[in-house]
Design a protein around this motif. Structure first.
Motif, PDB file in Angstrom:
ATOM      1  N   LEU A   8       0.835  -1.203   0.000  1.00 51.20           N
ATOM      2  CA  LEU A   8       0.000   0.000   0.000  1.00 51.20           C
ATOM      3  C   LEU A   8       0.873   1.257   0.000  1.00 51.20           C
ATOM      4  O   LEU A   8       0.613   2.201  -0.751  1.00 51.20           O
ATOM      5  CB  LEU A   8      -0.943   0.001   1.211  1.00 51.20           C
ATOM      6  N   LEU A   9       1.921   1.249   0.811  1.00 48.01           N
ATOM      7  CA  LEU A   9       2.786   2.431   0.863  1.00 48.01           C
ATOM      8  C   LEU A   9       3.474   2.654  -0.488  1.00 48.01           C
ATOM      9  O   LEU A   9       3.542   3.773  -0.984  1.00 48.01           O
ATOM     10  CB  LEU A   9       3.828   2.283   1.967  1.00 48.01           C
ATOM     11  N   ALA A  11       2.399   1.666  -3.360  1.00 47.45           N
ATOM     12  CA  ALA A  11       1.382   2.083  -4.335  1.00 47.45           C
ATOM     13  C   ALA A  11       1.107   3.578  -4.197  1.00 47.45           C
ATOM     14  O   ALA A  11       0.903   4.287  -5.180  1.00 47.45           O
ATOM     15  CB  ALA A  11       0.106   1.287  -4.125  1.00 47.45           C
ATOM     16  N   GLN A  12       1.142   4.061  -2.949  1.00 44.81           N
ATOM     17  CA  GLN A  12       0.898   5.486  -2.720  1.00 44.81           C
ATOM     18  C   GLN A  12       2.058   6.329  -3.226  1.00 44.81           C
ATOM     19  O   GLN A  12       1.867   7.412  -3.765  1.00 44.81           O
ATOM     20  CB  GLN A  12       0.634   5.739  -1.234  1.00 44.81           C
ATOM     21  N   TRP A  13       3.276   5.812  -3.058  1.00 46.73           N
ATOM     22  CA  TRP A  13       4.434   6.532  -3.586  1.00 46.73           C
ATOM     23  C   TRP A  13       4.394   6.578  -5.111  1.00 46.73           C
ATOM     24  O   TRP A  13       4.850   7.515  -5.730  1.00 46.73           O
ATOM     25  CB  TRP A  13       5.746   5.887  -3.113  1.00 46.73           C
TER      26      TRP A  13
ATOM     27  N   VAL B  58      -6.313   3.939  -4.037  1.00 47.46           N
ATOM     28  CA  VAL B  58      -5.142   3.130  -4.382  1.00 47.46           C
ATOM     29  C   VAL B  58      -5.526   1.662  -4.290  1.00 47.46           C
ATOM     30  O   VAL B  58      -6.135   1.243  -3.312  1.00 47.46           O
ATOM     31  CB  VAL B  58      -3.988   3.442  -3.396  1.00 47.46           C
ATOM     32  N   THR B  59      -5.176   0.900  -5.309  1.00 48.53           N
ATOM     33  CA  THR B  59      -5.521  -0.517  -5.310  1.00 48.53           C
ATOM     34  C   THR B  59      -4.252  -1.361  -5.221  1.00 48.53           C
ATOM     35  O   THR B  59      -3.276  -1.101  -5.914  1.00 48.53           O
ATOM     36  CB  THR B  59      -6.275  -0.876  -6.604  1.00 48.53           C
ATOM     37  N   ILE B  60      -4.282  -2.337  -4.306  1.00 47.11           N
ATOM     38  CA  ILE B  60      -3.113  -3.229  -4.187  1.00 47.11           C
ATOM     39  C   ILE B  60      -3.585  -4.678  -4.328  1.00 47.11           C
ATOM     40  O   ILE B  60      -4.719  -5.007  -3.982  1.00 47.11           O
ATOM     41  CB  ILE B  60      -2.383  -3.065  -2.828  1.00 47.11           C
ATOM     42  N   PHE B  81      -7.035   8.693  -0.488  1.00 48.71           N
ATOM     43  CA  PHE B  81      -5.619   9.002  -0.281  1.00 48.71           C
ATOM     44  C   PHE B  81      -5.422  10.440  -0.751  1.00 48.71           C
ATOM     45  O   PHE B  81      -5.600  10.755  -1.913  1.00 48.71           O
ATOM     46  CB  PHE B  81      -4.755   8.017  -1.077  1.00 48.71           C
ATOM     47  N   TRP B 176      -0.483   9.766   9.147  1.00 46.70           N
ATOM     48  CA  TRP B 176       0.854   9.428   8.689  1.00 46.70           C
ATOM     49  C   TRP B 176       1.214  10.405   7.585  1.00 46.70           C
ATOM     50  O   TRP B 176       1.054  10.118   6.406  1.00 46.70           O
ATOM     51  CB  TRP B 176       0.878   7.992   8.187  1.00 46.70           C
ATOM     52  N   PHE B 204      -0.488   9.402   4.191  1.00 40.22           N
ATOM     53  CA  PHE B 204      -0.522   7.994   3.807  1.00 40.22           C
ATOM     54  C   PHE B 204      -1.645   7.256   4.507  1.00 40.22           C
ATOM     55  O   PHE B 204      -1.950   7.529   5.671  1.00 40.22           O
ATOM     56  CB  PHE B 204       0.808   7.321   4.168  1.00 40.22           C
ATOM     57  N   LYS B 205      -2.218   6.336   3.784  1.00 31.86           N
ATOM     58  CA  LYS B 205      -3.233   5.460   4.375  1.00 31.86           C
ATOM     59  C   LYS B 205      -2.522   4.202   4.851  1.00 31.86           C
ATOM     60  O   LYS B 205      -1.506   3.796   4.291  1.00 31.86           O
ATOM     61  CB  LYS B 205      -4.282   5.075   3.331  1.00 31.86           C
ATOM     62  N   VAL B 207      -2.987   0.033   6.028  1.00 29.13           N
ATOM     63  CA  VAL B 207      -3.868  -1.121   5.867  1.00 29.13           C
ATOM     64  C   VAL B 207      -4.508  -1.406   7.218  1.00 29.13           C
ATOM     65  O   VAL B 207      -3.799  -1.561   8.201  1.00 29.13           O
ATOM     66  CB  VAL B 207      -3.046  -2.351   5.427  1.00 29.13           C
TER      67      VAL B 207
END
Lengths: 68, 249
Positions: A8-9, A11-13, B58-60, B81, B176, B204-205, B207
């Motif tokens: 997730l981090l 992906a945000q970057w 944001v997709t993971i 986000f 964050w 930042f988000k 999880v």
């Protein structure tokens, strides 16, 4: 959980380092400064300060906190 | 006390103003105004054009091992986000007249020469006097140029910092943030909050196990991973969910 946290981090970057930024990194940003001179600015990374757990996440490192 | 006296004086000034009409106050819909002020509408505030904040999701991919009900990767989307475009923040900083005077466009080597000794001593202290900055500057000058391009090239030293912050003494409200400082500014100015040299780039988000369990794409797998059916959200302490999930991941 650790994996998702890191994914997730990163992906945000990826959102932050968008095409516009990559373009600026490679070819610079042309800005006319307050002294009237037009310069080409190239952003470069100098430091990333974070606490240990957060650094572990960003550097794809498995710290003690995350091996539990 | 001082504050309330000052505001009392202000109130007197307003009431005694010749333009002041009591009917304006009487007819205003105070209930509606208060409701609007107290209303929680974060979207309007965050996505204001001037502030430059953007919102995205944001997709993971989340992997599931073969013993789960539906193995393979499932997509998990985190909404809201908030971030600002790095280029626009840099551009804003460079065109700000109050910051221009203290912004170092070119690096230099700083030496200290005591009177009685012969050799000067290199002083390390600022980013713009550091060997790294000088090297980056040289590399930049050596890059091939287009024929029409004769602009001076300048390194913008980005210094990020981020730390997860607890907002309350009790509870788990966290932020964050990601901050950005410019190494072209002196450290003595960077550390002064009154200089406003710190830019907020993103929040930042993280999880969260709760939202993952609630996510439609992951729900089936999570519930089948447990030997128990999780009770309703209000009954389940957060820590135990986290522990359970960590064990299973």
């Amino acid at each position: 959980m650790t994996h998702c946290h890191r994914e997730l981090l990163h992906a945000q970057w990826k959102v932050l380092l968008d095409d516009e930024f990559i373009e600026a990194y490679k070819h610079g940003i042309v800005v006319t400064c307050c002294d009237g001179i037009t310069r080409r600015f190239y952003p470069r990374f100098f430091s990333y300060s974070a606490d240990y757990p957060e650094k572990c996440v960003i550097s794809i490192l498995v710290g003690n906190l995350y091996t539990k | 006390m001082q504050k309330s006296q000052a505001s009392f004086k202000e109130l007197v000034n307003i009431v005694s103003d010749p333009d002041f009409r009591p009917s304006d106050i009487r007819e205003a819909k105070w209930g509606l105004i208060n409701e609007k002020l107290a209303g929680d509408k974060p979207d309007e505030e965050w996505c204001e054009q001037d502030a430059g904040w953007k919102r995205t999701s944001v997709t993971i991919p989340v992997p599931f091992h073969r013993k789960t009900a539906h193995p393979g990767t499932k997509e998990y989307t985190v909404a809201d986000f908030y971030y600002r475009s790095l280029v626009s923040v840099i551009r804003e900083h460079l065109t700000d007249p109050t910051r221009h005077r203290h912004f170092h466009y070119e690096p230099y080597e700083l030496y200290w020469q005591p009177q009685d000794t012969g050799s000067p001593t290199r002083v390390h202290g600022e980013v713009y006097t550091s060997p790294t900055f000088i090297q980056a500057h040289r590399e930049l000058q050596d890059l091939p140029r287009e024929a029409s391009d004769d602009l001076p090239r300048v390194v913008v030293a980005l210094m990020f910092s981020s730390d997860s912050t607890h907002l309350t003494s009790f509870g788990d409200t966290k932020l964050w943030p990601l901050y950005l400082y410019f190494g072209n500014e002196s450290k003595y100015r960077r550390c002064r909050p009154s200089c406003h040299l710190c830019s907020h780039i993103a929040y930042f988000k993280k999880v969260s196990p709760y939202s993952m369990m609630a996510s439609p794409s992951l729900k089936v797998n999570y519930f089948s991973s447990f030997s128990f059916q999780p009770p309703s959200r209000t009954l389940l302490p957060r820590t135990s969910v986290e522990k359970a999930l960590t064990k299973h991941s």
